[in-house]
Every structure is written in structure tokens, then in C-alpha cells.
Design a protein around this motif. Structure first.
Motif, PDB file in Angstrom:
ATOM      1  N   GLY A  20      26.398 -49.446  38.207  1.00  0.00           N
ATOM      2  CA  GLY A  20      27.244 -50.348  38.977  1.00  0.00           C
ATOM      3  C   GLY A  20      26.557 -51.614  39.438  1.00  0.00           C
ATOM      4  O   GLY A  20      27.198 -52.616  39.727  1.00  0.00           O
ATOM      5  N   VAL A  21      25.232 -51.607  39.490  1.00  0.00           N
ATOM      6  CA  VAL A  21      24.475 -52.723  40.042  1.00  0.00           C
ATOM      7  C   VAL A  21      23.688 -53.470  38.971  1.00  0.00           C
ATOM      8  O   VAL A  21      23.353 -54.632  39.146  1.00  0.00           O
ATOM      9  CB  VAL A  21      23.516 -52.203  41.141  1.00  0.00           C
ATOM     10  N   GLN A  22      23.414 -52.823  37.864  1.00  0.00           N
ATOM     11  CA  GLN A  22      22.563 -53.401  36.834  1.00  0.00           C
ATOM     12  C   GLN A  22      23.168 -54.652  36.213  1.00  0.00           C
ATOM     13  O   GLN A  22      24.337 -54.697  35.895  1.00  0.00           O
ATOM     14  CB  GLN A  22      22.323 -52.393  35.707  1.00  0.00           C
ATOM     15  N   ALA A  23      22.331 -55.648  36.045  1.00  0.00           N
ATOM     16  CA  ALA A  23      22.710 -56.821  35.245  1.00  0.00           C
ATOM     17  C   ALA A  23      22.480 -56.450  33.785  1.00  0.00           C
ATOM     18  O   ALA A  23      21.899 -55.411  33.483  1.00  0.00           O
ATOM     19  CB  ALA A  23      21.858 -58.014  35.640  1.00  0.00           C
ATOM     20  N   ALA A  24      22.906 -57.279  32.882  1.00  0.00           N
ATOM     21  CA  ALA A  24      22.674 -57.028  31.467  1.00  0.00           C
ATOM     22  C   ALA A  24      21.174 -56.956  31.200  1.00  0.00           C
ATOM     23  O   ALA A  24      20.392 -57.723  31.772  1.00  0.00           O
ATOM     24  CB  ALA A  24      23.313 -58.126  30.630  1.00  0.00           C
ATOM     25  N   PHE A  25      20.774 -56.036  30.331  1.00  0.00           N
ATOM     26  CA  PHE A  25      19.356 -55.813  30.052  1.00  0.00           C
ATOM     27  C   PHE A  25      18.662 -57.093  29.596  1.00  0.00           C
ATOM     28  O   PHE A  25      17.592 -57.438  30.089  1.00  0.00           O
ATOM     29  CB  PHE A  25      19.197 -54.715  28.987  1.00  0.00           C
ATOM     30  N   VAL A  26      19.270 -57.772  28.644  1.00  0.00           N
ATOM     31  CA  VAL A  26      18.647 -58.979  28.096  1.00  0.00           C
ATOM     32  C   VAL A  26      18.466 -60.029  29.181  1.00  0.00           C
ATOM     33  O   VAL A  26      17.396 -60.629  29.305  1.00  0.00           O
ATOM     34  CB  VAL A  26      19.486 -59.533  26.917  1.00  0.00           C
ATOM     35  N   GLU A  27      19.494 -60.244  29.976  1.00  0.00           N
ATOM     36  CA  GLU A  27      19.398 -61.254  31.031  1.00  0.00           C
ATOM     37  C   GLU A  27      18.378 -60.858  32.094  1.00  0.00           C
ATOM     38  O   GLU A  27      17.547 -61.674  32.508  1.00  0.00           O
ATOM     39  CB  GLU A  27      20.753 -61.474  31.692  1.00  0.00           C
ATOM     40  N   ALA A  28      18.442 -59.605  32.539  1.00  0.00           N
ATOM     41  CA  ALA A  28      17.591 -59.169  33.639  1.00  0.00           C
ATOM     42  C   ALA A  28      16.127 -59.043  33.245  1.00  0.00           C
ATOM     43  O   ALA A  28      15.244 -59.505  33.974  1.00  0.00           O
ATOM     44  CB  ALA A  28      18.095 -57.834  34.185  1.00  0.00           C
ATOM     45  N   LEU A  29      15.842 -58.420  32.116  1.00  0.00           N
ATOM     46  CA  LEU A  29      14.462 -58.087  31.794  1.00  0.00           C
ATOM     47  C   LEU A  29      13.819 -58.958  30.725  1.00  0.00           C
ATOM     48  O   LEU A  29      12.596 -58.962  30.596  1.00  0.00           O
ATOM     49  CB  LEU A  29      14.371 -56.622  31.378  1.00  0.00           C
TER      50      LEU A  29
END
Length: 160
Positions: free
Chosen positions: A121-130
Motif C-alpha cells: 500500500g505504501v511502496q512506490a514503483a521499484f524502478v522509480e524508488a530504487l
């Protein structure tokens, strides 16, 4: 003379400055993650249990100001503290190159563990975030970590 007391004063100042910037001045995510820098620098000086306790404490302090994903910071900071403490046994001395890599990988690892622990529910998209935001934040942390190390005089070379 710069000794252990000077080192811990620098660490406490980093922690206080982190909360002043993030909460006191309301800068939020645009402010550097000085808490992770303080944890990474202090974890190299502590045993694994003490480092994990400090990581848990700092993570809970950070989580106290978090609305969503309570506990994710505590988990992330504890894992980073344990891994940071273990590097003392694997790498002797603190060269400049080691410090740059250590701070960058430590900040990225903290972001990765936080992203995993935060939940769907809180995670941003993997590519954008990490792969976009986290490397930039890691470079920011490296730059400020180097300033803190130079100010604190805590860079140690390998024993001869």
C-alpha cells in the motif's frame, strides 16, 4: 585533539540535525538522510548487538514521525546497522574509496529494505524508488558523509 568523544559528538549532531531539518523545518524528503549517515558511521565503531540496538532505536525515532508503514524504518535501520557493523571485520581501515562505497551502498541498502518492509500500500514503483531516487539520495549521503567525516576527523587508515 580529536578522539572518541569528538566522534560521538559528531554522531549526535548528525542525528539532531536530521530531525531539525526533516521535522523542525519541515523540509521532509528533500533534506538529506543524516540519520543513515550517523548510523553507518557509528556502526563501524560498535559491536553487532550494540549497532543493532542503535539502529532499532534510530529507526523507531524515525517511525514516530511516519504516518504509514510504521516499523519499516526500524527494520531497515537495524539491518543496515548489523551489516555496517560486520564490515569492520571484513575491511580493515577506512580509506576514502571504501568510505564512498560504504556510504553509497549503505544508503541504497537502507532504501531497499525500507521499500520491502513498507508493504504494497505504501511502496512506490521499484524502478522509480530504487533505481532513480535511491542512487541520487545515496550520492547526497556520500557527499554529506564525507563532510561529516572530515569535520569529525574520523577517517582511519589501515594499521601498518
Amino acid at each position: 585533539m580529536r578522539g572518541p568523544l569528538h566522534f560521538w559528538v559528531v554522531i549526535v549532531l548528525l542525528i539532531l540535525l536530521h530531525f531539525l531539518l526533516h521535522v523542525g523545518l519541515g523540509i521532509g524528503t528533500r533534506a538529506p538522510d543524516l540519520l543513515t549517515i550517523a548510523l553507518l558511521l557509528s556502526a563501524r565503531e560498535l559491536r553487532m548487538g550494540s549497532a543493532a540496538g542503535l539502529g532499532l532505536f534510530l529507526g523507531l525515532l524515525e517511525d514516530a514521525f511516519s504516518i504509514l508503514a510504521f516499523g519499516a524504518n526500524a527494520v531497515a535501520m537495524t539491518v543496515v546497522a548489523i551489516l555496517g557493523s560486520r564490515t569492520r571485520d571484513l575491511f580493515v581501515g577506512d580509506s576514502f574509496l571504501f568510505l564512498v562505497c560504504y556510504l553509497a551502498l549503505g544508503k541504497w541498502t537502507r532504501d531497499l529494505v525500507h521499500w520491502i518492509a513498507a508493504g504494497d500500500g505504501v511502496q512506490a514503483a521499484f524502478v522509480e524508488a530504487l533505481l532513480v531516487r535511491s542512487p541520487v539520495a545515496a550520492l547526497y549521503a556520500v557527499a554529506l558523509g564525507i563532510v561529516a567525516v572530515l569535520f569529525g576527523g574520523i577517517l582511519r587508515e589501515a594499521p601498518r
